[in-house]
Motif scaffolding. Sequence first.
Motif, PDB file in Angstrom:
ATOM      1  N   SER A   1     -27.362  28.312   0.069  1.00 13.32           N
ATOM      2  CA  SER A   1     -27.027  26.844   0.625  1.00 13.32           C
ATOM      3  C   SER A   1     -27.857  25.704   0.567  1.00 13.32           C
ATOM      4  N   TYR A   2     -29.057  25.950  -0.358  1.00 14.31           N
ATOM      5  CA  TYR A   2     -30.086  24.957  -0.450  1.00 14.31           C
ATOM      6  C   TYR A   2     -29.387  23.788  -0.958  1.00 14.31           C
ATOM      7  N   ALA A   3     -29.619  22.713  -0.359  1.00 10.04           N
ATOM      8  CA  ALA A   3     -29.454  21.056  -0.699  1.00 10.04           C
ATOM      9  C   ALA A   3     -27.664  21.187  -0.703  1.00 10.04           C
ATOM     10  N   LYS A   4     -27.114  21.913   0.133  1.00  9.08           N
ATOM     11  CA  LYS A   4     -25.473  21.869   0.215  1.00  9.08           C
ATOM     12  C   LYS A   4     -25.359  21.449   1.625  1.00  9.08           C
ATOM     13  N   PRO A   5     -24.555  20.562   1.851  1.00  9.02           N
ATOM     14  CA  PRO A   5     -24.229  19.913   2.963  1.00  9.02           C
ATOM     15  C   PRO A   5     -23.741  20.849   4.101  1.00  9.02           C
ATOM     16  N   PRO A   6     -23.959  20.998   5.375  1.00 11.25           N
ATOM     17  CA  PRO A   6     -23.246  22.082   5.965  1.00 11.25           C
ATOM     18  C   PRO A   6     -21.747  21.949   6.156  1.00 11.25           C
ATOM     19  N   GLY A   7     -21.261  23.070   6.488  1.00 12.22           N
ATOM     20  CA  GLY A   7     -19.789  22.946   6.281  1.00 12.22           C
ATOM     21  C   GLY A   7     -19.288  22.936   7.700  1.00 12.22           C
ATOM     22  N   PRO A   8     -18.125  22.404   7.733  1.00 14.64           N
ATOM     23  CA  PRO A   8     -17.196  22.060   8.884  1.00 14.64           C
ATOM     24  C   PRO A   8     -17.308  22.932  10.246  1.00 14.64           C
TER      25      PRO A   8
END
Length: 122
Positions: A115-122
């Motif tokens: 999940s590096y450099a991915k926006p957090p999910g809802p």
Amino acid sequence: MAGAESKSFSSPDETREFKGKGRAEVLVVNGRTVSKATFEPGWKWSVNLRPIAQTDSCQVEHFGYVLSGRMRVVMDDGMQFEVGPDDLFALPPGHDAEVIGDETCVLVDFGQVQSYAKPPGP
């Protein structure tokens, strides 16, 4: 046992752009996520990735190899170190980092980069 599989960073499964000054090219091989990250001069985690991660410091565990450039890491407890070409490093969660000098820093990360450099999910 998983079968043989080969992929190339020249055709990544995914490219994650930072908020300026770099990107992470991501491959998933036999269920393992690996990234090749390019950090341009002036890149700093707290400036270019904090807006994406939405955490006070980087909470990803990294295990990587530096291909080029230099990076300074500052742990949340204040400990600091630098990595450069041919260095292998292990880095626990809880840090900031920045490129040192005028050379782009490129590294391959075998850590927990799903999940590096991915926006957090809802």
